[in-house]
Design an enzyme around this catalytic site. Structure first.
Site, PDB file in Angstrom:
ATOM      1  N   ASP A 293      -8.663  -0.616 -10.436  1.00 57.55           N
ATOM      2  CA  ASP A 293      -9.602  -1.754  -8.594  1.00 57.55           C
ATOM      3  C   ASP A 293     -11.304  -0.591  -8.546  1.00 57.55           C
ATOM      4  O   ASP A 293     -12.623  -0.617  -8.930  1.00 57.55           O
ATOM      5  CB  ASP A 293      -8.693  -1.560  -7.137  1.00 57.55           C
ATOM      6  CG  ASP A 293      -9.759  -2.319  -5.845  1.00 57.55           C
ATOM      7  OD1 ASP A 293     -10.645  -2.753  -6.796  1.00 57.55           O
ATOM      8  OD2 ASP A 293      -9.561  -2.123  -5.303  1.00 57.55           O
TER       9      ASP A 293
ATOM     10  N   ASP B  83      -0.606  -0.681  -4.618  1.00 53.02           N
ATOM     11  CA  ASP B  83      -1.778  -0.123  -4.818  1.00 53.02           C
ATOM     12  C   ASP B  83      -2.023   1.251  -3.722  1.00 53.02           C
ATOM     13  O   ASP B  83      -2.326   1.534  -2.538  1.00 53.02           O
ATOM     14  CB  ASP B  83      -2.859  -1.141  -3.270  1.00 53.02           C
ATOM     15  CG  ASP B  83      -4.752  -0.774  -4.057  1.00 53.02           C
ATOM     16  OD1 ASP B  83      -4.712   0.324  -4.292  1.00 53.02           O
ATOM     17  OD2 ASP B  83      -5.018  -1.824  -3.975  1.00 53.02           O
TER      18      ASP B  83
ATOM     19  N   GLU C 114      -2.417  -0.703  -8.875  1.00 54.53           N
ATOM     20  CA  GLU C 114      -3.741  -0.777  -8.615  1.00 54.53           C
ATOM     21  C   GLU C 114      -3.916   0.230  -8.899  1.00 54.53           C
ATOM     22  O   GLU C 114      -2.677   1.708  -7.685  1.00 54.53           O
ATOM     23  CB  GLU C 114      -3.986  -1.671  -7.695  1.00 54.53           C
ATOM     24  CG  GLU C 114      -5.512  -1.907  -6.976  1.00 54.53           C
ATOM     25  CD  GLU C 114      -5.236  -2.834  -6.720  1.00 54.53           C
ATOM     26  OE1 GLU C 114      -6.890  -2.974  -5.484  1.00 54.53           O
ATOM     27  OE2 GLU C 114      -4.185  -3.615  -6.145  1.00 54.53           O
TER      28      GLU C 114
ATOM     29  N   LYS D 290     -14.273  -7.252  -7.114  1.00 53.65           N
ATOM     30  CA  LYS D 290     -14.114  -7.502  -5.979  1.00 53.65           C
ATOM     31  C   LYS D 290     -15.443  -7.829  -5.301  1.00 53.65           C
ATOM     32  O   LYS D 290     -16.542  -7.012  -5.842  1.00 53.65           O
ATOM     33  CB  LYS D 290     -13.783  -6.349  -4.514  1.00 53.65           C
ATOM     34  CG  LYS D 290     -12.047  -6.284  -4.974  1.00 53.65           C
ATOM     35  CD  LYS D 290     -12.153  -4.868  -3.539  1.00 53.65           C
ATOM     36  CE  LYS D 290      -9.999  -4.746  -3.619  1.00 53.65           C
ATOM     37  NZ  LYS D 290     -10.211  -3.835  -3.246  1.00 53.65           N
TER      38      LYS D 290
ATOM     39  N   LYS E 200       0.949  -0.969  -0.262  1.00 55.28           N
ATOM     40  CA  LYS E 200      -0.108  -0.252   0.069  1.00 55.28           C
ATOM     41  C   LYS E 200       0.845   0.973  -0.189  1.00 55.28           C
ATOM     42  O   LYS E 200       1.916   1.821   1.059  1.00 55.28           O
ATOM     43  CB  LYS E 200      -0.547   0.184   1.887  1.00 55.28           C
ATOM     44  CG  LYS E 200      -2.424  -1.291   0.812  1.00 55.28           C
ATOM     45  CD  LYS E 200      -3.291  -0.485  -0.067  1.00 55.28           C
ATOM     46  CE  LYS E 200      -3.831  -1.320  -0.186  1.00 55.28           C
ATOM     47  NZ  LYS E 200      -5.796  -1.599  -0.506  1.00 55.28           N
TER      48      LYS E 200
END
Length: 354
Positions: free
Chosen positions: A240, A189, A215, A264, A161
């Site tokens: 995403d 991400d 991402e 997701k 992250k």
């Protein structure tokens, strides 16, 4: 087979440690656990993990919406999933986590009725999934130490992250790469935190560090910016937050915006819509990842793992949310033990009980 009752309860499970991303910090997995009982006594389990940073949903709102859905689907057959989604869509225009909870429970019931594990009903490509594991935002040395610990557990792919400023982000990635070496895959991400130009700058600065993919580098609605980043770098770019449902996927594919799309269940409203997204992507030659919300627990992750195993075009998995839980709200399903291989077994449906 007809739905007799729908029960929903709140589940709040403390995380072993706080989890920080560019959008905020999460301390517990707060989700809605659904049990759908049929007239013949089967019970299907579902979960809605409302990620307020991503979908804007809260646990209280999700519980209330599921109550409305539950009243409206009494008497319907869980196999009539298209009809069930139509009923839910008429009640709420959005509410993807609430819809996912009902959807997953219905698919669990389908598997139980057919006496097959769910992945067999969804395509049957495989019976296991290999997942990465995510490192939340922290100081570079702390993240590097945690990266080494994850590699010792057997993980060969780490998701990092980032998103607090490109200089700090670059420092994090460099520290982690130096700590784990080049045999480990690194995914980044940014959770929408970078501008398009900063994204290109950061990705190009990290070219020698062999980043597998990046991402959601830019704001979710900035599709032109997302396309710009994809066109300017050699690194794989994945959407995403820019892809909630099949309509979003179609737009991304038509515009050639990204290289990969992250599905997701809590974003798209469950397995029914996730299959549509994957089919659009597969037809266009775009691979998919299956991801999760930090708010998900055993049920949501198990459902996502069954979908990932079933479909050949879902080539990557980020299903690590259960690894951070202190306990599980149900019995069965994927393990809380942090390990890259998620084995699904042969139990009917999701293989979950109260």
């Amino acid at each position: 087979m007809k739905i007799k009752q729908v029960h929903v309860r709140a589940s709040k499970i403390k995380l072993k440690e706080t989890f920080t991303i560019a959008l905020g910090t999460i301390e517990s997995a707060d989700s809605a656990i659904v049990e759908i009982e049929t007239e013949e006594g089967l019970v299907g389990y579902g979960e809605g993990g409302p990620g307020i940073f991503i979908t804007g949903e809260t646990l209280a709102g999700t519980l209330e919406t599921i109550e409305l859905f539950g009243q409206a689907i009494i008497g319907l057959n869980p196999f009539n999933i298209e009809k069930i989604h139509e009923v839910m869509d008429k009640i709420s225009a959005f509410a993807p986590a609430a819809k996912a909870a009902i959807d997953i429970a219905c698919y669990d019931l389908m598997g139980q009725k057919a006496q097959l594990p769910l992945y067999q009903l969804l395509g049957g490509y495989d019976n296991q999934v290999i997942t990465d594991i995510t490192l939340g935002i922290d100081e570079p040395n702390v993240m590097a130490q945690k990266a080494v610990e994850k590699v010792k557990l057997g993980f060969d792919t780490l998701k990092i992250k980032v998103g607090t400023g490109i200089e700090a982000d670059i420092a994090r990635v460099k520290a982690i790469r130096e700590a784990v070496g080049f045999d480990i895959k690194l995914r980044l991400d940014a959770n929408q935190a970078w501008t398009p130009k900063d994204a290109v700058k950061a990705i190009q600065a990290l070219a020698d560090y062999q980043i597998e993919l990046v991402e959601q580098p830019v704001k979710r609605r900035d599709l032109e910016g997302l396309k710009y980043v994809t066109s300017q770098v050699n690194t794989t770019i994945m959407a995403d937050e820019s892809c909630f449902d099949a309509q979003d996927a179609l737009e991304l594919v038509k515009k050639g915006t990204v290289d990969v799309i992250n599905i997701k269940l809590m974003k798209c409203g469950g397995i029914h819509e996730a299959l549509k997204i994957n089919q659009i992507c597969e037809t266009a030659g775009i691979e998919c990842m299956i991801g999760c919300m930090a708010e998900e627990t055993t049920i949501g992750i198990t459902a996502a793992a069954h979908l990932a195993a079933a479909q050949k075009n879902i080539t990557r998995a980020d299903l690590d949310a259960t690894f951070g839980l202190e306990t599980a709200p149900v019995t069965g399903g994927v393990s809380l033990e942090a390990k890259p291989l998620l084995e699904l077994g042969e139990a009917a449906g999701l293989g979950i009980s109260h």
